[in-house]
Write a protein that holds these residues in place. Structure first.
Motif, PDB file in Angstrom:
ATOM      1  N   VAL A 187       0.916  -1.350   0.166  1.00  0.00           N
ATOM      2  CA  VAL A 187      -0.009   0.038   0.236  1.00  0.00           C
ATOM      3  C   VAL A 187       0.835   1.343  -0.123  1.00  0.00           C
ATOM      4  CG1 VAL A 187      -1.739   1.000   1.207  1.00  0.00           C
ATOM      5  CG2 VAL A 187      -1.937  -1.101   1.072  1.00  0.00           C
ATOM      6  N   ALA A 188       1.909   1.553   1.230  1.00  0.00           N
ATOM      7  CA  ALA A 188       2.800   2.327   1.162  1.00  0.00           C
ATOM      8  C   ALA A 188       3.631   2.815  -0.055  1.00  0.00           C
ATOM      9  CB  ALA A 188       3.428   2.233   2.238  1.00  0.00           C
ATOM     10  N   SER A 189       3.915   1.916  -0.741  1.00  0.00           N
ATOM     11  CA  SER A 189       4.935   2.169  -1.987  1.00  0.00           C
ATOM     12  C   SER A 189       4.047   2.756  -3.001  1.00  0.00           C
ATOM     13  CB  SER A 189       5.630   0.769  -2.566  1.00  0.00           C
ATOM     14  OG  SER A 189       4.515  -0.098  -2.781  1.00  0.00           O
ATOM     15  N   ASN A 190       2.555   2.586  -3.119  1.00  0.00           N
ATOM     16  CA  ASN A 190       1.795   3.411  -4.100  1.00  0.00           C
ATOM     17  C   ASN A 190       1.198   4.494  -3.598  1.00  0.00           C
ATOM     18  OD1 ASN A 190       1.982   1.768  -6.557  1.00  0.00           O
ATOM     19  ND2 ASN A 190       1.167   0.127  -5.259  1.00  0.00           N
ATOM     20  N   PHE A 191       1.530   4.948  -2.332  1.00  0.00           N
ATOM     21  CA  PHE A 191       0.780   6.221  -1.761  1.00  0.00           C
ATOM     22  C   PHE A 191       1.902   7.275  -2.005  1.00  0.00           C
ATOM     23  CE2 PHE A 191      -0.153   8.567   2.370  1.00  0.00           C
ATOM     24  CZ  PHE A 191      -1.178   9.037   1.678  1.00  0.00           C
ATOM     25  N   ALA A 192       1.579   7.888  -3.046  1.00  0.00           N
ATOM     26  CA  ALA A 192       2.131   8.981  -3.554  1.00  0.00           C
ATOM     27  C   ALA A 192       1.256  10.354  -3.901  1.00  0.00           C
ATOM     28  CB  ALA A 192       3.285   8.788  -4.487  1.00  0.00           C
ATOM     29  N   GLY A 193       1.878  11.225  -4.256  1.00  0.00           N
ATOM     30  CA  GLY A 193       1.191  12.415  -4.911  1.00  0.00           C
ATOM     31  C   GLY A 193       0.496  13.344  -3.809  1.00  0.00           C
ATOM     32  N   VAL A 194      -0.659  13.851  -4.319  1.00  0.00           N
ATOM     33  CA  VAL A 194      -1.291  14.860  -3.528  1.00  0.00           C
ATOM     34  C   VAL A 194      -1.655  14.152  -2.061  1.00  0.00           C
ATOM     35  CG1 VAL A 194      -3.290  16.342  -3.328  1.00  0.00           C
ATOM     36  CG2 VAL A 194      -2.219  16.037  -5.657  1.00  0.00           C
ATOM     37  N   PRO A 195      -2.273  13.161  -1.956  1.00  0.00           N
ATOM     38  CA  PRO A 195      -2.721  12.628  -0.633  1.00  0.00           C
ATOM     39  C   PRO A 195      -1.387  12.364   0.269  1.00  0.00           C
ATOM     40  CG  PRO A 195      -3.562  10.958  -2.321  1.00  0.00           C
ATOM     41  CD  PRO A 195      -2.710  12.086  -2.920  1.00  0.00           C
ATOM     42  N   LEU A 196      -0.339  11.865  -0.146  1.00  0.00           N
ATOM     43  CA  LEU A 196       1.024  11.850   0.453  1.00  0.00           C
ATOM     44  C   LEU A 196       1.310  12.888   1.145  1.00  0.00           C
ATOM     45  CD1 LEU A 196       3.217   9.969   1.735  1.00  0.00           C
ATOM     46  CD2 LEU A 196       4.534  10.438  -0.436  1.00  0.00           C
ATOM     47  N   ALA A 197       1.496  13.983   0.071  1.00  0.00           N
ATOM     48  CA  ALA A 197       1.949  15.316   0.501  1.00  0.00           C
ATOM     49  C   ALA A 197       0.784  15.933   1.857  1.00  0.00           C
ATOM     50  CB  ALA A 197       1.973  16.461  -0.565  1.00  0.00           C
TER      51      ALA A 197
END
Lengths: 306, 223
Positions: A126-136
């Motif tokens: 899950v975390a390795s694909n958690f990027a972009g606006v939501p992560l920021a």
């Protein structure tokens, strides 16, 4: 891989006494399964690359120009952007690789409970694909000026994390954000590789009088080296091309190449797609070099495996 | 013709009233823009407006002085580079946001009191961001288009724009004549704050925008 298999089948057919040379029809049928691959490669790899190359020489009014390419080397902002992008990518790739490897080692070989392993692999997926606006936004909401953790430290312990001049809106801060998707990817890829280390190898090594150090230095590490190198390059590319995360985090505050490209392509202020393409061409070039470096290293590392 | 304004939240003890207030130490890590200077004209105009306040209304010096203002802002640690959208405003990361008034007012309505926002028009450096309309020379019914523009420019037409929080070009005149309905006026900042709004010509806009984007990194971040 597919091609070699097909050739082998054709040859083995040829060895049979009654076989006739493969007709044109079978050759076409044999190549047919590869069609999706070629289609994909053409549409998503070659066409965009060619378009980037060609359009790098396009001036604002559509004519031919070398200015964009020259600007890459002469405009200080662009040179700085490549430096910053490279720094942040190398740091987070190495950091993610070391931390991710140790984590994978702990989970797979560290003798931790089985449940933890399932949890870790799921989390990493899950975390390795958690990027972009939501992560920021997640980082802003936890560690930002009004973040949950920041406020909690303030109210519960009267610790002001900004007292020492620290702010998450900095290269350090962005590196921390990047690490969040860097190390889980490393865990995800290294876990199967670590699983592939047979217990017998360690035992054989011990039987021959080798210490644990000998086992890691001469057996485990050389076996893992190709995947270690490959994943580190992957992490490098992962950080090098990240755009949405950095932009949603701190706009153009941190001077990264993808953000410069974005500024030339989008928005209502700057507009020079040719320059954007030239900047992208520089990135393609750097990725190309790192891929060549990776292939050479991997060949050497995997030589004895053949 | 919307103008630059600020949004405030309950996190602040005092509401800043003018551009220079924003440099005070009490606003450390609290001032944000609603866009990125290299991508959004709104933020370029934010820089220009702050310079306009410093130069005392001199348009020729505003771009340069605006960059200087933001350099001081960044050096003081007051500027946070995060782009203040409605989510960040609601969460509290960006207690002070500089943006066009119609967007600020829309955010106030959109967030509906959670949190409460206060909209302030700065005392100096009030800049108008004009939108232009036109009639095509190839229009099949050019006179119908002219009639349409007659309507847009009438009190009735102008009020439609004002209801969407875009201050129409005849706003000052209409306020003076008292033709703005009281319930609509109550939702807007005081009409007097718009009296001295500064307008730029297209050439001035382009020149200042080019100057600000070209020098933003060099001057403000010192790169």
């Amino acid at each position: 891989m597919g091609i070699t298999n097909k050739t082998l089948t054709a040859q083995s057919k040829g060895d049979a006494p009654t076989a006739r040379p493969p007709s044109k029809k079978t050759a076409v049928v044999n190549w047919l399964p590869l069609l999706p691959f070629f289609l994909f490669a053409a549409l998503f790899l070659f066409l965009p690359s060619i378009s980037i190359f060609v359009r790098s020489f396009e001036s604002v009014d559509g004519g031919f120009t070398f200015d964009n390419i020259i600007a890459l080397f002469t405009v200080q902002d662009f040179v700085n952007a490549y430096k910053t992008s490279l720094t942040i990518s190398v740091i987070t790739a190495l950091g993610g690789a070391v931390f991710g490897f140790l984590l994978a080692y702990a989970v797979i070989l560290g003798g931790l409970p089985k449940g933890l392993r399932t949890f870790m692999t799921t989390f990493s997926g899950v975390a390795s694909n958690f990027a972009g606006v939501p992560l920021a936004f997640a980082f802003i909401a936890t560690m930002g000026n009004a973040g949950l953790v920041t406020r909690w430290l303030e109210s519960a312990f009267e610790i002001d994390i900004h007292a020492g001049g620290f702010t998450i809106y900095s290269i350090t801060g962005l590196s921390i954000v990047y690490m969040y998707f860097q190390f889980p990817l490393m865990v995800l890829i290294m876990a199967p590789a670590l699983d592939g280390l047979h217990r017998e190898w360690n035992e054989a090594c011990a039987n021959l009088g080798g210490t644990n150090w000998h086992y890691w230095r001469y057996i485990a590490f050389p076996i893992l080296l190709p995947s270690l190198l490959g994943t580190t390059i992957l992490l490098f590319g992962n950080a090098f091309g990240a755009y949405a995360t950095a932009y949603a985090f701190s706009g153009s505050f941190i001077n990264l190449v993808p953000i410069l490209i974005g500024a030339q392509m989008q928005g209502d202020v700057l507009f020079n797609p040719g320059l954007g393409n030239a900047l992208a061409l520089g990135m393609v070039f750097i990725m190309g070099i790192s891929m060549i470096g990776y292939i050479t290293l991997q060949r050497r590392a995997a030589r004895w495996l053949r | 013709m919307p103008q630059l304004l600020q949004v405030r939240q309950q996190y602040l003890k005092n509401t800043p009233q003018d551009w220079e207030d924003l440099l005070k130490p009490e606003y450390k890590g609290k001032v944000a823009m609603a866009g990125d200077v290299l991508k959004s004209n709104q933020s370029v105009m934010t820089v220009f407006a702050s310079g306009l306040s410093r130069s005392g209304g001199d348009k020729t010096k505003a771009a340069e002085m605006g960059l200087q203002f933001w350099k001081e802002m960044n050096d003081a640690g007051n500027f946070i580079p995060v782009i203040a959208d409605q989510g960040k405003i609601a969460q509290g990361e960006t207690p002070i946001v500089l943006e066009w008034d119609y967007l600020a007012l829309a955010n106030r309505d959109g967030l509906a009191g959670n949190p409460e926002l206060e909209i302030v028009v700065p005392k100096t450096g009030v800049l108008a961001g004009p939108y232009a309309g036109g009639i095509s020379a190839y229009a099949p019914h050019p006179y119908a288009a002219r009639l349409w523009w007659e309507f847009v420019m009438s009190d009735e037409g102008q009020l439609i724009y004002l209801k969407g929080y875009a201050h129409p070009i005849r706003f000052n005149d209409m306020a003076a004549r008292g033709v703005i309905p009281a319930d609509l006026a109550a939702k807007l900042p005081p009409a007097e704050s718009y009296a001295n709004a500064v307008f730029l010509t297209v050439d001035e806009l382009q020149a200042s925008s080019a100057y600000i984007t070209e020098n933003w990194r060099k001057v403000v971040y010192g790169e």
